[in-house]
Design an enzyme around this catalytic site. Structure first.
Site, short mmCIF file in Angstrom:
data_model
loop_
_atom_site.label_atom_id
_atom_site.label_comp_id
_atom_site.label_asym_id
_atom_site.label_seq_id
_atom_site.Cartn_x
_atom_site.Cartn_y
_atom_site.Cartn_z
N ASP A 57 -30.65 38.98 -53.01
CA ASP A 57 -31.67 39.65 -52.33
C ASP A 57 -33.24 39.43 -52.72
OD1 ASP A 57 -32.74 41.39 -50.29
OD2 ASP A 57 -33.22 43.00 -52.13
N GLU A 129 -26.46 37.12 -49.27
CA GLU A 129 -27.21 37.34 -50.61
C GLU A 129 -26.34 36.96 -51.79
OE1 GLU A 129 -30.46 40.88 -48.90
OE2 GLU A 129 -28.34 41.46 -49.76
#
Length: 241
Positions: A57, A129
């Site tokens: 992320d 991610e």
């Protein structure tokens, strides 16, 4: 985690698809391991992709920020922030995951598999991610930057030229309701779940004291976006995807 010969074949197919070959294949396998699978299989230390997702992320946010800063020098800070939020959101990451057919390679528990988890936006986005985090650890920032720009550049340029990367469901819902003579829309947080670094918001969209749609996101704006989308689907204004 032991990787079977069949699993290695599948991982090789994914590596070919993303044009990146891992020095540590185990890292890729972990990136594709959902917590439901590790729980179900009683894997030692409950190894799954959540830590890599946390790292990925941040990596994606950095890469996209740098790209926008370098590539679009005319954009002020506020506009860059908006564009980054449009690109680094659940629907965008799930879109990117589907481009490489990522769902096919995720290890899921039977319950998640049975309820369509392999094609669920939240799982696809989280896994994407985690994959970015794994590439960063395996090959460094340059490798993950090259990979992500290859994935997103076409969509990013479209976003800059058109003003939006994905459909603005909130605006679309507002326009539909206005045509029906209903102008007041309220978005209300139903609940917040998870730790601060991985919080998920559940939002209801309310018209005339009735809930017409619900959605979940990693921030309130994304949750509103998904709630508006569900409302449009329920109203027959949009097909479910």
């Amino acid at each position: 985690m032991r990787i079977s010969a069949k699993r290695k074949e599948d991982l090789d197919k994914l590596q070919k698809r993303i044009n990146y070959y891992f020095k540590d294949l185990g890292l890729l396998n972990i990136a594709l391991t959902h917590s439901s699978y590790s729980n179900e299989k009683n894997i030692k230390n409950n190894v799954n992709n959540e830590r890599l997702e946390f790292l990925g992320d941040a990596v994606i946010g950095l890469v996209v920020s740098e790209y926008l800063y370098d590539r679009f020098k005319e954009l002020p800070e506020g506009e860059m922030t908006k564009k980054r939020a449009s690109i680094v959101c659940e629907s965008s990451l799930a879109f990117a995951a589907r481009k490489i057919n990522l769902g096919k390679y995720i290890l899921l528990g039977k319950g998640e598999e049975a309820t369509g988890g392999r094609n669920r936006d939240s799982i696809l986005a989280d896994t994407f991610e985690a994959l970015a985090g794994a590439i960063f650890l395996d090959g460094g920032l340059e490798c993950v930057c090259r990979y992500l720009i290859d994935m997103f550049e076409e969509e990013v340029i479209y976003a800059i030229s058109k003003g939006n990367l994905f459909i603005d469901y909130k605006t679309e819902l507002q326009e539909v309701l206005q045509r029906k003579g209903k102008s007041k829309i309220e978005y209300v947080v139903d609940k917040e779940v998870g730790p601060d670094h991985k919080k998920k918001f559940y939002m209801n969209v309310i018209v005339e004291n009735k809930i017409i749609g619900s959605g979940m996101g990693r921030n309130k704006k994304e949750a509103e976006h998904m709630a508006a989308k569900q409302a449009l689907i329920r109203m027959g204004e949009k097909n479910e995807q």
